[in-house]
Design a protein around this motif. Structure first.
Motif, short mmCIF file in Angstrom:
data_model
loop_
_atom_site.label_atom_id
_atom_site.label_comp_id
_atom_site.label_asym_id
_atom_site.label_seq_id
_atom_site.Cartn_x
_atom_site.Cartn_y
_atom_site.Cartn_z
N ASN A 37 -5.14 -4.23 -3.11
CA ASN A 37 -6.20 -3.55 -2.36
C ASN A 37 -5.80 -3.37 -0.90
N ILE A 38 -5.19 -4.35 -0.31
CA ILE A 38 -4.73 -4.24 1.07
C ILE A 38 -3.64 -3.18 1.18
N ASN A 39 -2.74 -3.14 0.22
CA ASN A 39 -1.67 -2.15 0.25
C ASN A 39 -2.20 -0.73 0.11
N ASN A 40 -3.36 -0.54 -0.49
CA ASN A 40 -3.92 0.79 -0.69
C ASN A 40 -4.70 1.31 0.52
N LEU A 41 -4.89 0.48 1.56
CA LEU A 41 -5.63 0.92 2.73
C LEU A 41 -4.85 1.97 3.51
N ASP A 42 -5.57 2.96 4.05
CA ASP A 42 -4.96 3.99 4.88
C ASP A 42 -5.01 3.51 6.33
N LEU A 43 -3.87 3.12 6.87
CA LEU A 43 -3.79 2.57 8.21
C LEU A 43 -3.06 3.48 9.19
N GLU A 44 -2.90 4.73 8.82
CA GLU A 44 -2.14 5.67 9.66
C GLU A 44 -2.79 5.90 11.01
N ASN A 45 -4.10 5.99 11.09
CA ASN A 45 -4.78 6.31 12.34
C ASN A 45 -5.25 5.09 13.11
N ILE A 46 -4.87 3.94 12.67
CA ILE A 46 -5.25 2.71 13.35
C ILE A 46 -4.09 2.28 14.24
#
Length: 96
Positions: A40-49
């Motif tokens: 679930n953590i790996n599936n997070l979209d963190l591009e704009n953070i």
């Protein structure tokens, strides 16, 4: 990915542990919960953070290396020693 009995048996051999029969199912469930959480953590979209901390861009703070001679510090430390003399610890001889 999921943990099945064959993989758990292999992990037991690698870790040199043994599980009782009643512990095997519970251990498989716990390990599968952990793996699902990580997925679930790996599936997070963190591009704009934005990243707030990066080891690559950080540096150690520099300070001047100034020796300080303070006899009060030595006295405070040595008052806890069983034996001391002239600002040194007195220890038993181990080599004759």
């Amino acid at each position: 990915m999921s943990i099945d009995t064959n993989l758990l048996t292999h992990l037991q051999k690698l870790a040199n542990i043994s599980l009782k029969e009643q512990e095997i199912e519970q251990t498989k469930e716990h390990l599968n919960e952990i793996i699902n959480f990580i997925e679930n953590i790996n599936n997070l979209d963190l591009e704009n953070i934005p990243t707030f901390f990066s080891q690559i861009n950080s540096a150690l703070p520099m300070r001047e290396d100034i020796p300080i001679s303070n006899t009060d510090i030595a006295k405070d430390i040595l008052k806890n020693a069983p034996k001391s003399e002239d600002n040194f610890f007195i220890v038993p001889k181990i080599i004759e």
